[in-house]
Design a protein around this motif. Structure first.
Motif, PDB file in Angstrom:
ATOM      1  N   TRP A  95      35.054  36.331  39.328  1.00 13.74           N
ATOM      2  CA  TRP A  95      34.982  37.251  40.470  1.00 13.74           C
ATOM      3  C   TRP A  95      34.291  38.519  40.017  1.00 13.74           C
ATOM      4  O   TRP A  95      34.917  39.480  39.638  1.00 13.74           O
ATOM      5  CB  TRP A  95      36.375  37.533  40.981  1.00 13.74           C
ATOM      6  CG  TRP A  95      36.835  36.451  41.851  1.00 13.74           C
ATOM      7  CD1 TRP A  95      37.500  35.330  41.463  1.00 13.74           C
ATOM      8  CD2 TRP A  95      36.651  36.342  43.248  1.00 13.74           C
ATOM      9  NE1 TRP A  95      37.763  34.553  42.549  1.00 13.74           N
ATOM     10  CE2 TRP A  95      37.244  35.149  43.655  1.00 13.74           C
ATOM     11  CE3 TRP A  95      36.035  37.140  44.210  1.00 13.74           C
ATOM     12  CZ2 TRP A  95      37.248  34.735  44.980  1.00 13.74           C
ATOM     13  CZ3 TRP A  95      36.050  36.712  45.521  1.00 13.74           C
ATOM     14  CH2 TRP A  95      36.653  35.525  45.890  1.00 13.74           C
ATOM     15  N   HIS A 100      33.669  40.571  44.555  1.00 15.45           N
ATOM     16  CA  HIS A 100      34.946  41.107  45.037  1.00 15.45           C
ATOM     17  C   HIS A 100      34.682  42.070  46.195  1.00 15.45           C
ATOM     18  O   HIS A 100      35.375  42.069  47.183  1.00 15.45           O
ATOM     19  CB  HIS A 100      35.651  41.840  43.905  1.00 15.45           C
ATOM     20  CG  HIS A 100      36.892  42.512  44.381  1.00 15.45           C
ATOM     21  ND1 HIS A 100      38.005  41.807  44.760  1.00 15.45           N
ATOM     22  CD2 HIS A 100      37.182  43.808  44.591  1.00 15.45           C
ATOM     23  CE1 HIS A 100      38.941  42.676  45.156  1.00 15.45           C
ATOM     24  NE2 HIS A 100      38.464  43.884  45.059  1.00 15.45           N
ATOM     25  N   VAL A 104      36.276  41.888  49.804  1.00 14.78           N
ATOM     26  CA  VAL A 104      37.012  42.958  50.479  1.00 14.78           C
ATOM     27  C   VAL A 104      36.331  43.282  51.799  1.00 14.78           C
ATOM     28  O   VAL A 104      36.988  43.483  52.809  1.00 14.78           O
ATOM     29  CB  VAL A 104      37.039  44.223  49.593  1.00 14.78           C
ATOM     30  CG1 VAL A 104      37.654  45.367  50.346  1.00 14.78           C
ATOM     31  CG2 VAL A 104      37.825  43.937  48.338  1.00 14.78           C
ATOM     32  N   HIS A 137      42.243  34.389  45.331  1.00 12.81           N
ATOM     33  CA  HIS A 137      41.869  35.790  45.185  1.00 12.81           C
ATOM     34  C   HIS A 137      42.527  36.596  46.301  1.00 12.81           C
ATOM     35  O   HIS A 137      42.977  37.701  46.101  1.00 12.81           O
ATOM     36  CB  HIS A 137      40.356  35.914  45.277  1.00 12.81           C
ATOM     37  CG  HIS A 137      39.895  37.241  44.771  1.00 12.81           C
ATOM     38  ND1 HIS A 137      39.831  37.539  43.437  1.00 12.81           N
ATOM     39  CD2 HIS A 137      39.484  38.356  45.419  1.00 12.81           C
ATOM     40  CE1 HIS A 137      39.387  38.788  43.303  1.00 12.81           C
ATOM     41  NE2 HIS A 137      39.175  39.298  44.481  1.00 12.81           N
ATOM     42  N   LEU A 138      42.575  36.037  47.421  1.00 11.10           N
ATOM     43  CA  LEU A 138      43.175  36.719  48.551  1.00 11.10           C
ATOM     44  C   LEU A 138      44.618  37.057  48.210  1.00 11.10           C
ATOM     45  O   LEU A 138      45.120  38.132  48.506  1.00 11.10           O
ATOM     46  CB  LEU A 138      43.135  35.806  49.767  1.00 11.10           C
ATOM     47  CG  LEU A 138      43.832  36.409  50.991  1.00 11.10           C
ATOM     48  CD1 LEU A 138      43.082  37.633  51.459  1.00 11.10           C
ATOM     49  CD2 LEU A 138      43.906  35.403  52.103  1.00 11.10           C
ATOM     50  N   LYS A 140      45.884  37.565  45.384  1.00 15.64           N
ATOM     51  CA  LYS A 140      45.910  38.668  44.432  1.00 15.64           C
ATOM     52  C   LYS A 140      45.612  39.978  45.153  1.00 15.64           C
ATOM     53  O   LYS A 140      46.239  40.992  44.926  1.00 15.64           O
ATOM     54  CB  LYS A 140      44.858  38.429  43.354  1.00 15.64           C
ATOM     55  CG  LYS A 140      45.416  38.816  42.021  1.00 15.64           C
ATOM     56  CD  LYS A 140      44.532  38.398  40.891  1.00 15.64           C
ATOM     57  CE  LYS A 140      43.104  38.788  41.125  1.00 15.64           C
ATOM     58  NZ  LYS A 140      42.277  38.555  39.959  1.00 15.64           N
ATOM     59  N   TYR A 141      44.686  39.908  45.998  1.00 14.53           N
ATOM     60  CA  TYR A 141      44.283  41.105  46.722  1.00 14.53           C
ATOM     61  C   TYR A 141      45.453  41.620  47.565  1.00 14.53           C
ATOM     62  O   TYR A 141      45.726  42.798  47.655  1.00 14.53           O
ATOM     63  CB  TYR A 141      43.107  40.746  47.619  1.00 14.53           C
ATOM     64  CG  TYR A 141      42.575  41.929  48.378  1.00 14.53           C
ATOM     65  CD1 TYR A 141      41.962  42.967  47.692  1.00 14.53           C
ATOM     66  CD2 TYR A 141      42.695  42.006  49.756  1.00 14.53           C
ATOM     67  CE1 TYR A 141      41.469  44.045  48.382  1.00 14.53           C
ATOM     68  CE2 TYR A 141      42.202  43.089  50.442  1.00 14.53           C
ATOM     69  CZ  TYR A 141      41.595  44.102  49.759  1.00 14.53           C
ATOM     70  OH  TYR A 141      41.104  45.180  50.437  1.00 14.53           O
ATOM     71  N   ARG A 142      46.140  40.725  48.156  1.00 18.27           N
ATOM     72  CA  ARG A 142      47.270  41.116  48.998  1.00 18.27           C
ATOM     73  C   ARG A 142      48.337  41.775  48.134  1.00 18.27           C
ATOM     74  O   ARG A 142      48.937  42.769  48.503  1.00 18.27           O
ATOM     75  CB  ARG A 142      47.838  39.877  49.654  1.00 18.27           C
ATOM     76  CG  ARG A 142      47.045  39.550  50.884  1.00 18.27           C
ATOM     77  CD  ARG A 142      47.590  38.298  51.482  1.00 18.27           C
ATOM     78  NE  ARG A 142      47.202  38.209  52.869  1.00 18.27           N
ATOM     79  CZ  ARG A 142      47.464  37.168  53.595  1.00 18.27           C
ATOM     80  NH1 ARG A 142      48.087  36.156  53.061  1.00 18.27           N
ATOM     81  NH2 ARG A 142      47.123  37.132  54.817  1.00 18.27           N
ATOM     82  N   TYR A 144      47.955  43.274  45.531  1.00 15.03           N
ATOM     83  CA  TYR A 144      47.484  44.595  45.114  1.00 15.03           C
ATOM     84  C   TYR A 144      47.740  45.614  46.228  1.00 15.03           C
ATOM     85  O   TYR A 144      48.201  46.723  45.986  1.00 15.03           O
ATOM     86  CB  TYR A 144      45.999  44.487  44.798  1.00 15.03           C
ATOM     87  CG  TYR A 144      45.289  45.803  44.890  1.00 15.03           C
ATOM     88  CD1 TYR A 144      45.497  46.777  43.912  1.00 15.03           C
ATOM     89  CD2 TYR A 144      44.430  46.077  45.939  1.00 15.03           C
ATOM     90  CE1 TYR A 144      44.841  47.985  43.996  1.00 15.03           C
ATOM     91  CE2 TYR A 144      43.781  47.279  46.017  1.00 15.03           C
ATOM     92  CZ  TYR A 144      43.976  48.226  45.055  1.00 15.03           C
ATOM     93  OH  TYR A 144      43.335  49.417  45.126  1.00 15.03           O
ATOM     94  N   LEU A 301      39.572  44.210  38.527  1.00 15.85           N
ATOM     95  CA  LEU A 301      39.280  44.321  39.952  1.00 15.85           C
ATOM     96  C   LEU A 301      40.244  45.301  40.567  1.00 15.85           C
ATOM     97  O   LEU A 301      39.893  46.266  41.148  1.00 15.85           O
ATOM     98  CB  LEU A 301      39.446  42.971  40.580  1.00 15.85           C
ATOM     99  CG  LEU A 301      38.080  42.389  40.808  1.00 15.85           C
ATOM    100  CD1 LEU A 301      37.260  42.671  39.550  1.00 15.85           C
ATOM    101  CD2 LEU A 301      38.103  40.951  41.061  1.00 15.85           C
ATOM    102  N   PHE A 302      41.471  45.020  40.471  1.00 19.03           N
ATOM    103  CA  PHE A 302      42.428  45.989  40.994  1.00 19.03           C
ATOM    104  C   PHE A 302      43.562  46.115  39.993  1.00 19.03           C
ATOM    105  O   PHE A 302      44.065  45.158  39.494  1.00 19.03           O
ATOM    106  CB  PHE A 302      43.008  45.558  42.308  1.00 19.03           C
ATOM    107  CG  PHE A 302      42.659  44.192  42.632  1.00 19.03           C
ATOM    108  CD1 PHE A 302      41.673  43.947  43.545  1.00 19.03           C
ATOM    109  CD2 PHE A 302      43.288  43.149  42.003  1.00 19.03           C
ATOM    110  CE1 PHE A 302      41.365  42.652  43.860  1.00 19.03           C
ATOM    111  CE2 PHE A 302      42.953  41.875  42.328  1.00 19.03           C
ATOM    112  CZ  PHE A 302      42.000  41.623  43.253  1.00 19.03           C
ATOM    113  N   THR A 304      46.480  45.819  39.168  1.00 17.49           N
ATOM    114  CA  THR A 304      47.703  45.252  39.692  1.00 17.49           C
ATOM    115  C   THR A 304      48.851  45.633  38.784  1.00 17.49           C
ATOM    116  O   THR A 304      49.882  46.042  39.154  1.00 17.49           O
ATOM    117  CB  THR A 304      47.538  43.762  39.732  1.00 17.49           C
ATOM    118  OG1 THR A 304      48.581  43.255  39.040  1.00 17.49           O
ATOM    119  CG2 THR A 304      46.305  43.346  39.162  1.00 17.49           C
TER     120      THR A 304
END
Length: 308
Positions: A95, A100, A104, A137-138, A140-142, A144, A301-302, A304
């Motif tokens: 990613w 990324h 987003v 990934h989603l 993970k993003y959530r 975060y 990326l974030f 976390t």
DNA sequence: ATAGTAATAT
DNA sequence: GATATTACTA
């Protein structure tokens, strides 16, 4: 005498949501290790129009650096000559920051309601990307985002903290914006229970493009010149490795929506050339280390794992 | 069949 | 250790 609607969303559209993504069939090469294996695969004749040849000269060789990988498990000593490219096991999707950002962006434009892996994947228009990849990934993003909201947020954490009034990230803001339906013209509209109609459009719709474009499934595996994305290692001195951008330009930028004129800023000479597209600009963003020096090797990326 | 979550592997 | 991948479950 007409068309006096609210320029708000309209203007915003051009300001906050350029999202030319939808207008441009992206094509990022997600192949990294596959490339090695891909070598085995004869340059498929696909011959597509994308085969731009501008890439030939690029002598970018990958130097040691990335060690992981190399793929190839296996064994075959060599010779294999036939293997379905589509059955290749996905090694590990990298990613990249750009990817990324796209992710987003897609989620933001889709809204939490439509932020489903499938939709996101379609909106991203990234070949090779599969639902599973996005779903993962989603997730993970959530997480975060959750961490950010749940915990009083502190993105920065300690210390410094720049102005962040509410502390909500732009992404978060967009995420909260739940606006699934495209815009409904006066007349009929789907029963949307949401009183809000912020923004959201799905121009990338299959039907929207009346051209040879398969309406279903977007798994196109044709990218001869594939090389490990040049992550954020552009480095000073030039050497941009935006295969994606290069391809778009070389291709004559098939994305030329009438009415879309970029403002060429002729003031800064130091910068030299800038990204032609607004989204391209964003793409570059996040990969920049800082002009001078700072090279960031491992970019998370974030964040976390914050303080626990 | 799709989406989300959890566990696992690299 | 972090990230991505895979499997299971809702």
């Amino acid at each position: 005498m007409r068309e006096e609607e609210e320029p708000s969303w309209f203007a915003r559209f051009d300001e906050d949501l350029p999202a030319p993504d939808e207008l441009m069939p992206l094509s990022q090469s997600l192949i990294t290790r596959d490339l090695a294996a891909a070598f085995d695969i004869p340059t498929h004749g696909g011959g597509g129009p994308l085969s731009g040849g501008a890439d030939g000269a690029g002598g970018q060789e990958m130097n040691g650096g990335a060690s992981s990988a190399a793929g190839s498990s296996g064994g075959n000593g060599g010779g294999n000559g036939e293997e379905p490219a589509r059955t290749l096991k996905r090694p590990r999707l990298v990613w990249t920051p750009q990817l990324h950002k796209r992710f987003v962006d897609a989620v933001a434009h889709l809204g939490i309601k439509n932020a489903v892996p499938k939709t996101i994947m379609q909106l991203m228009s990234v070949d090779g990307l599969t639902r599973e990849n996005v779903a993962s990934h989603l997730q993970k993003y959530r997480l975060y985002l959750k961490r950010m909201q749940g915990l009083g947020n502190g993105g920065g954490g300690g210390g410094g903290s720049h102005s962040s009034g509410s502390g909500t990230d732009a992404a978060t803001e967009h995420l909260f914006a739940t606006g699934p339906s495209p815009f409904l013209p006066p007349g009929r509209g789907p029963a949307v229970a949401d009183p809000y109609t912020p923004y959201a459009a799905m121009p990338a719709h299959p039907a929207a493009h009346h051209h040879h474009h398969h309406p279903q499934q977007i798994a196109h595996f044709h990218h001869p010149a594939a090389r490990p994305l040049g992550h954020y290692g552009a480095g000073p001195g030039g050497g941009f490795d935006h295969g994606f951008l290069s391809r778009a330009v070389a291709s004559g930028a098939p994305v030329g929506p009438p009415g879309m004129h970029h403002r060429m800023v002729g003031g800064g000479a130091a910068m030299g050339m800038m990204a032609p597209s607004s989204f391209a600009e964003e793409l570059e963003l996040g990969s920049r280390g800082g002009g001078g020096g700072g090279g960031r090797r491992e970019l998370t990326l974030f964040p976390t794992s914050g303080e626990h």
